[in-house]
Scaffold this active site. Structure first.
Site, PDB file in Angstrom:
ATOM      1  N   GLU A   1       0.799  -1.223   0.000  1.00  0.00           N
ATOM      2  CA  GLU A   1       0.000   0.000   0.000  1.00  0.00           C
ATOM      3  C   GLU A   1       0.829   1.269   0.000  1.00  0.00           C
ATOM      4  OE1 GLU A   1      -2.186   1.242   3.553  1.00  0.00           O
ATOM      5  OE2 GLU A   1      -1.837  -0.765   4.348  1.00  0.00           O
TER       6      GLU A   1
ATOM      7  N   SER B   1      -8.049   5.299   8.412  1.00  0.00           N
ATOM      8  CA  SER B   1      -8.589   4.882   9.706  1.00  0.00           C
ATOM      9  C   SER B   1      -7.544   5.147  10.772  1.00  0.00           C
ATOM     10  CB  SER B   1      -8.920   3.395   9.682  1.00  0.00           C
ATOM     11  OG  SER B   1      -9.662   3.073   8.547  1.00  0.00           O
TER      12      SER B   1
ATOM     13  N   SER C   1      -0.315   6.681   8.863  1.00  0.00           N
ATOM     14  CA  SER C   1       1.063   6.281   8.596  1.00  0.00           C
ATOM     15  C   SER C   1       1.856   7.513   8.197  1.00  0.00           C
ATOM     16  CB  SER C   1       1.128   5.261   7.453  1.00  0.00           C
ATOM     17  OG  SER C   1       0.982   3.963   7.949  1.00  0.00           O
TER      18      SER C   1
ATOM     19  N   ARG D   1       8.859   4.143   6.353  1.00  0.00           N
ATOM     20  CA  ARG D   1       7.750   4.467   7.240  1.00  0.00           C
ATOM     21  C   ARG D   1       8.363   4.905   8.557  1.00  0.00           C
ATOM     22  NH1 ARG D   1       4.266   2.250  11.198  1.00  0.00           N
ATOM     23  NH2 ARG D   1       2.075   2.756  10.911  1.00  0.00           N
TER      24      ARG D   1
END
Lengths: 459, 783
Positions: free
Chosen positions: A224, A278, A281, A293
């Site tokens: 993703e 939701s 990141s 990340r």
């Protein structure tokens, strides 16, 4: 209260973050969808404009429409034409239509669909009914069932992808509707189209097996974050129908003169990419392929909506935002001045700064007299400020000055975008700039689509 | 934000019966001599601080004039009990509901104070200002909260060993106490009040609020009250401890079906707090929502703390504020969060006296002219309640305690305490050999052992004051107090930091002092010193008749045999009680034959064949035979070799350990008989120093500053530690930067068993630090 009934009363406004189980089931047995005119709908209008109380699930509807044709397709002429089409596509290093990119998140599924507009007469003739009906269905509606929505205002027109010209459509529906979606894929015999279904987001993993067993479809699962970055950079590159995709707020610290200004992301690296779905990141992006990340937080869009639902009894993201826009968070939050009577000078804190989110709610009297709107506003402000605070710390730690906020939490949410812009500017004393993108939550899906085009390009 | 919660009338709902009666002796002790007050009024608790002078008895020894013809009196010195005044800090914590009653009580008992002002801090100080001024007639002087907090924090970190701990919910011992780093700065203090303040502290006076968050204890409380209709903070925590957050939170596996492998995010990780409460049309239990909220807030604070720690490159992060305040639930979630976000690089640290920081700081602000920071202070175990766990399920005793009073007392130590300069790594030095907090078997044994020995101690205490009729009553009070302490420690081994044999011994000493038994063994010590002195010359003579090599061994055996005479060891005290004639020779016969349990005598002997040491520091143990017939001849030999000797003995009494006062007299007496000792004293090659301690054990990180100075000046290259308390219960594993010799006889069969030996096994541990090989002796063997 009969929730199902109340939802009906709200003109089917079951929003993208919220689905009512009972309601959905009822909806799937309705009748024909009114085809919308495709005019640009924005904001809240998009959610209620085309689906009346008795409107049906279009997934279901398609199933009815095409049952007969499926039978026809079994005949050998149709098979032949499909085969020819595929061969041709492969020869041109292009995947066969339909071109989809899908991002299955924790709350929402984001679907992008490329509608070719340069279809030749020959192609038109050869195009199987199945495929044609998908195209017609998706492009002639702005709402699909109770909860599916096409964000018409985001459509990218006359786009060239992989040598074909077409329009890119942006569609979303709640992740809870996934089983119905997969079922539709089966009923539609989608697998016969031999297209590759490129999917990203957690749902690509979670629903992989369902796709396989229920619909005989193999997903091409994609990471993703890869998709997010590829999609974002692509959309920024092609622009938004002649306008820049990116914007920022001028004078973020002044509510009066704060204005949205378009800008471009030339030289986008390094950037801190904050994706608020939701959850959240946070990525440090150094190039199209080099990123990490940095961290994430569980206090995201899901938290805002979840808490709002519990605190106010609201049911949709739109509803929650609507309430928040009318509320005043200072009735809920304790400010510095509530404690110190003014600024806390020893630490250089302004009296208007929030000292304790929901701090006033420690008092029973205040709990008893607080309005839902104030609670919604406080929830929104709390979550937004927290994301801003973490993002800012990450930017400082990573030594990056450009902070790009994306994700569906920011959809129709100017309270948050302005607050983030202000927080970045204020706490960094102007060092950091918050940037936003018009296609907020769709980049993952776009990235997935690009992967489809790429996989077939490199044999 | 840092402030404690300002309480609205509605939040402090649990009003108490105002007509409570206080057990005054127990709580506001020494009020008559109190001066200088400070008060910290938080959301629900008030912390009162005052400074008092405590009069208590101390045993002093004074030498008779021996050149007069008083030889008839065979007493070596006289013992007198004197009144001494020492300074003490008292801190009392009670619920705000008691404040009026307490103020009345203080007013009634306050006689000697010249104080006009009371320093105040905390969010509630403003609310009670008028009440305090009216009741006490003192002017309330408000101090900045954060400044007080930091001052208090520095003070406890500096003065209380084992102040900080790591919380580990599922470990054998939930509390893992940290040895205080000699340099406490820099550190990060994360104060979680209604909001969060993150403060970087760089020195005593230099600190800065580097960040904070509005999501704090007030958010948990306020939002929790809205969601669960539960009013009290404690109740919310209780709800949370019973809940399941997974029904409310959206986990990674709810999105992915499993883990997100490529990012290393496990399936159980929370992806979106309250993420499920938005999608399902269902009711959520109060417990589950409270739990989810607790995780959300703890994780968020932990994450911010880590980001700030990283940005400022700090590894010590202390957490405090009412959100933490000893609550196992929040300590656990914060610890979890810190571990997660720093991958274990930063540990979440908590403080035993976290609730007192503001009061301590406010007090220190008011006492600046007395310069309290120039002294060392020690926690008085007798007068302090110790750390309580507030989880109701953890300990039923706990419930009974809430609503009562919690105390901390700190004694001003006469001497300033510092590290032994010869510690190899002061920051990792741990005095105690066994941590009874973690070793349940050992804990059980020692608690039992101390309880068993209690009768004997009481008897000895009474016997030490034969002419004072009420001594029996006091001794009984002592018994009750110490027994109660032991019982508390059975349930809460972590109450005073790491539980160790040393802390059990020290607690006993503190309790004895509390009831004015300053030195129960003074008469025994006196008698034994007398007896032993008579044998000194004979002992020296017989040693001199031995060959060099024989003598070295005899000297070591002498120290070991002398060390058998230990009233602290029950096995020995039973013998000594029943057979006063038990002598040096009998003791030698009891000793284990070589090879000893731990035996590096051969290496020691080889070393002695080499060049003499520059200076030896000798931590001595018992009076009587031990010091006079064991240690002194050994010292004499060292002096003869050309080694300077520093004899370190206790500043105050503990069991039958020789005190500095006694040792001075003894040494003079020996010098009168022995030219070697006399020359040593005269030439300043033999020095007596006090250790700064009144414990039968030895903490090398808290030693008298003068001792440290002497050690440094004399370039000490050998440290000798004698006795079970100093060389086995403590310092057995202590690493020194010079040669060291640890000698002890194991006088406890359980311990002997543990170490693989038996009663009267010998530990003779000669160690040379790595990189400093012992001298090549071949060429230097003395003739």
């Amino acid at each position: 209260m009969d929730k199902a009934k109340s939802m009906m009363d709200k003109k089917g406004a079951s929003g993208p973050f919220h689905v009512n189980n009972g309601q959905s089931q009822r909806g799937f047995h309705g009748h024909v969808v009114v085809a919308a005119n495709g005019s640009c709908c924005s904001g809240n209008n998009a959610f209620g404009s085309s689906t009346g109380p008795n409107s049906s699930s279009t997934f279901e509807n398609m199933h009815h429409l095409h049952r007969g044709e499926d039978a026809e397709c079994n005949g050998s002429p149709a098979k032949r034409c499909r085969l020819r089409r595929r061969t041709e596509s492969v020869r041109r290093n292009r995947p066969p239509f339909p071109w989809f990119g899908m991002d299955i998140g924790g709350t929402l599924v984001k679907l992008v669909y490329f509608e070719p507009v340069d279809i030749t007469a020959e192609e038109e003739q050869e195009e199987v009914e199945n495929l044609k009906s998908i195209r017609r269905y998706l492009t002639s509606n702005v709402a699909y069932g109770k909860t599916g929505v096409r964000d018409v205002h985001l459509e990218l027109r006359n786009l060239t992808m992989c040598g074909r010209t077409g329009n890119l459509h942006f569609i979303r529906f709640p992740t809870q509707a996934m089983p119905r979606f997969i079922q539709m894929g089966r009923d539609k015999n989608f697998s016969s189209l031999h297209t590759t279904l490129c999917a990203t987001g957690g749902g690509a993993y979670k629903f992989e097996n369902d796709f396989r067993t229920m619909a005989d479809l193999e997903l091409l699962k994609l990471d993703e974050l890869d998709c997010l970055i590829h999609g974002l950079l692509f959309v920024d590159r092609v622009g938004f129908n002649g306008h820049p995709e990116c914007y920022y707020f001028q004078n973020p610290s002044d509510t009066q003169s704060c204005v949205k200004k378009p800008c471009t992301l030339d030289n986008p690296f390094p950037m801190l990419l904050v994706n608020i779905g939701s959850g959240v990141s946070i990525l440090a992006v150094y190039s199209e392929t080099n990123y990490k990340r940095v961290t994430g937080t569980s206090l995201g869009g899901g938290t805002f909506l979840g808490l709002c639902c519990l605190l106010t009894g609201c049911e949709t993201f739109e509803e929650a935002l609507e309430m928040a826009s009318k509320g005043d968070s200072t009735n809920v939050d304790k400010l510095v001045k509530d404690i110190y009577g003014g600024d806390y000078e020893r630490f250089g804190l302004q009296g208007s700064a929030v000292a304790s989110s929901f701090g006033h709610m420690m008092s029973k009297d205040k709990r008893d007299s607080i309005s839902k709107e104030d609670l919604a506003r406080a929830t929104l402000v709390t979550i937004t400020n927290n994301i801003g605070s973490i993002a800012r710390m990450c930017a400082v730690n990573e030594k990056i000055e450009r902070v790009v906020f994306v994700g569906n939490f920011l959809r129709i949410n100017t309270v948050s975008t302005k607050l983030l812009a202000y927080a970045m500017d204020f706490w960094s004393k102007g060092q950091l700039r918050a940037l936003f993108l018009e296609h907020e939550g769709y980049f993952g899906a776009v990235g997935a689509l690009m992967e489809l085009l790429k996989t077939t390009e490199d044999p | 934000m840092a402030e404690c919660v300002r309480v609205d009338s509605s939040t402090s709902t649990h009003t108490m019966d105002k007509s409570i009666t206080l057990p005054p002796d127990e709580i506001f002790r020494n009020l008559e001599n109190a001066k200088r007050f400070a008060i910290d009024i938080g959301g629900s608790l008030t912390k009162l601080a005052y400074y008092s002078t405590v009069q208590h008895k101390v045993a002093k020894v004074r030498s008779f004039e021996h050149n007069t013809k008083e030889a008839a009196s065979d007493k070596l010195y006289e013992i007198s009990v004197q009144e001494e005044v020492t300074a003490r800090l008292h801190f009392i914590k009670f619920e705000n509901a008691y404040i009026e009653t307490c103020l009345d009580f203080i007013k009634d008992h306050l006689v000697n104070t010249e104080t006009k002002v009371i320093k105040a801090t905390g969010g509630g100080a403003h609310k009670f200002k008028e009440l305090i001024e009216r009741k006490l007639g003192l002017k309330v002087d408000k101090e900045d909260e954060m400044t007080c907090l930091i001052k208090g924090c520095n003070f406890v970190l500096r003065n209380i060993p084992h102040e900080a701990f790591v919380y580990a919910k599922h470990a054998d011992s939930e509390f893992r106490f940290q040895t205080t780093h000699p340099d406490i700065f820099p550190y990060l203090l994360v104060n979680i009040g209604s909001g969060v303040s993150i403060v970087k502290v760089e020195s005593e006076d230099k600190f800065e609020r580097i960040g904070g968050s509005s999501i704090g204890g007030g958010t948990f409380w306020g939002l929790g009250a809205l969601l669960t209709k539960t009013k009290r903070f404690d109740e919310l925590l209780q709800l949370a401890s019973k809940g399941q957050h997974t029904s409310v939170d959206m986990l990674v596996k709810d999105i992915y079906g499993g883990s997100y492998g490529s990012l290393g995010l496990t399936g159980d990780l929370i992806a979106s707090s309250f993420g499920k409460s938005a999608t399902a049309d269902k009711e959520f239990s109060k417990e589950d929502m409270a739990k989810s909220l607790l995780h959300m807030i703890s994780n968020d604070i932990g994450q911010l703390a880590c980001l700030y720690a990283k940005l400022h490159n700090l590894s010590r992060v202390y957490f405090g504020g009412f959100f933490i305040r000893g609550h196992p639930v929040t300590m656990h979630t914060i610890t979890y969060s810190i571990n997660f976000f720093t991958k274990g690089e930063v540990q979440a640290l908590f403080l035993r006296h976290e609730g007192y920081l503001g009061a301590i700081g406010a007090f220190l602000k008011g006492a600046e002219e007395d310069n309290p920071n120039q002294y060392s202070w020690g926690e008085n175990y007798a007068g302090s309640s110790g750390l309580m766990s507030v989880s109701p399920d953890m300990n039923p005793m706990q419930r009974a305690r809430s609503g009562t009073f919690d105390m901390l007392e700190m004694d001003r130590l006469e001497r300033q305490l510092v590290n032994l300069p010869l510690l190899q790594d002061p920051s990792s030095y741990i005095p105690d050999t066994v941590d009874l907090t973690e070793d349940a078997l050992a804990r059980e044994y020692w608690l039992y052992c101390f309880e068993e020995a209690l009768d004997g101690v009481v008897k000895r205490a009474v016997a030490s004051q034969p002419d004072i009729p009420e001594a029996t009553e006091r001794a009984e009070k002592f018994r009750q107090k110490y027994r109660h302490k032991l019982q508390t420690l059975r349930h809460q081994p972590f109450a005073y930091g790491s539980l160790t044999v040393r802390s059990l011994l020290d607690t006993r000493e503190h309790c004895l002092n509390e009831f004015n038994f300053p030195d129960p063994y003074s008469k025994i010590k006196q008698r034994e010193n007398d007896v032993a002195l008579k044998y000194y010359q004979k002992a020296v003579k017989s040693l001199e008749e031995l060959s060099w090599e024989q003598r070295q061994f005899a000297l070591v055996r002498g120290v070991l045999a002398g060390n058998v005479f230990d009233w602290g060891a029950k096995a020995v005290s039973d013998v000594l009680e029943s057979d006063p004639e038990f002598g040096f020779e009998e003791a030698k016969r009891q000793l284990e034959e070589r090879p000893w349990l731990v035996d590096s005598y051969d290496q020691w002997l080889e070393r002695l064949k080499g060049p003499p040491h520059k200076c030896a520091l000798f931590f001595v143990d018992n009076s009587g035979v031990d010091i006079i017939l064991g240690v002194m001849p050994f010292v004499r030999e060292l002096l003869s070799r050309g080694t300077e000797v520093v004899l370190a003995s206790n500043s105050g009494p503990a069991l039958n350990d020789v005190t500095n006062g006694e040792l001075q007299i003894l040494t003079e007496r020996i010098a009168a008989m022995d030219p070697v000792i006399q020359a040593g004293l005269r030439e300043d090659r033999l020095t007596l120093v006090q250790s700064g301690s009144s414990s039968p054990c030895l903490d090398l990180s808290r030693l008298d500053k003068v001792l440290a100075m002497v050690v440094r000046e004399r370039q000490t290259d050998l440290v000798i530690i004698e006795g079970m308390g100093r060389a086995i219960h403590t310092n057995y594993y202590a690493m020194l930067s010079c040669e060291s010799l640890k000698m002890a006889v194991i006088k406890n069969s359980w311990l002997a068993d543990r170490l693989g030996g038996k009663l009267f096994s010998v530990v003779f541990k000669y160690e040379v630090p790595a990189g400093k090989p012992s001298q090549d002796s071949a060429a230097l063997t003395p003739s």
